[in-house]
Design an enzyme around this catalytic site. Structure first.
Site, PDB file in Angstrom:
ATOM      1  N   CYS A  32       0.852  -1.182   0.000  1.00 24.53           N
ATOM      2  CA  CYS A  32       0.000   0.000   0.000  1.00 24.53           C
ATOM      3  C   CYS A  32       0.894   1.239   0.000  1.00 24.53           C
ATOM      4  O   CYS A  32       1.870   1.290   0.747  1.00 24.53           O
ATOM      5  CB  CYS A  32      -0.876  -0.013   1.251  1.00 24.53           C
ATOM      6  SG  CYS A  32      -1.994   1.387   1.363  1.00 24.53           S
ATOM      7  N   HIS A  79     -10.174   1.210   1.377  1.00 25.31           N
ATOM      8  CA  HIS A  79      -9.670   2.535   1.785  1.00 25.31           C
ATOM      9  C   HIS A  79     -10.824   3.525   1.953  1.00 25.31           C
ATOM     10  O   HIS A  79     -10.799   4.376   2.844  1.00 25.31           O
ATOM     11  CB  HIS A  79      -8.720   3.100   0.719  1.00 25.31           C
ATOM     12  CG  HIS A  79      -7.294   2.676   0.880  1.00 25.31           C
ATOM     13  ND1 HIS A  79      -6.540   2.964   1.996  1.00 25.31           N
ATOM     14  CD2 HIS A  79      -6.459   2.009   0.043  1.00 25.31           C
ATOM     15  CE1 HIS A  79      -5.310   2.481   1.839  1.00 25.31           C
ATOM     16  NE2 HIS A  79      -5.237   1.890   0.663  1.00 25.31           N
TER      17      HIS A  79
END
Ligand code: NI
Length: 172
Positions: free
Chosen positions: A94, A140
């Site tokens: 990420c 997210h």
């Protein structure tokens, strides 16, 4: 286009739930272009707006392979409407948790409804890397990170490491 600074763990901004987008206007298209630029620069294969500090439900993805033509994709208000029982495992990373990778198991295929950059309703049946990437990025938008799927011990170690790094960066 502008490369935007990335929000890094443990910034609490990453835990915000992003709000739906109501209007696709020039500002939003600029945001999408900036997000793509930021993602390519990093480099990464997916980025959600919250990772550049904008709590809105938009994400960008490009899962084309190196050497292939770029395939930038913009997903506005994406929603998973179907997931397979079959699961697959990918090593995920990420841009908000740089240089940390871990295996995560998720549904192998998902159907996602979304609006494209022009506001057109679309549905994609995704599998492989795109399916994983879409699920990671949609997480997210809900304040969920891939480290939430690893063991508590590992997650606490990662958060501790990044908290320490953020503190020493601030001290400089
Ligand atoms: Ni991410």
């Amino acid at each position: 286009m502008t490369i935007k600074p990335l929000i890094i763990l443990p910034d609490p901004v990453l835990r915000q739930v992003s709000k739906p987008i109501e209007r696709i206007d020039a500002d939003l298209k600029r945001l999408a272009d900036d997000m793509l630029e930021t993602m390519y620069d990093a480099p990464g294969i997916g980025l959600a707006a919250i990772q550049v500090g904008v709590p809105r439900r938009i994400l960008v993805i490009d899962v084309s392979r190196e050497g292939e033509e770029k395939q930038p994709q913009v997903f506005i208000n994406p929603k998973i409407v179907k997931s397979s029982d079959e699961r697959s495992v990918y090593e995920e990373g990420c841009l908000s948790i740089p240089d940390y990778y871990a295996e995560v198991e998720r549904p192998a295929t998902v159907s996602v409804e979304y609006l494209d950059r022009d506001g057109k309703e679309q549905t994609v049946e995704a599998d492989g890397l795109l399916a994983t990437c879409l699920q990671h990025e949609i997480d997210h938008l809900n304040g969920v990170l891939f480290i939430d799927y690893i063991s508590r011990l590992k997650r606490e170690m990662v958060i501790k490491k990044f908290t320490k790094a953020a503190k020493s960066a601030k001290a400089l």
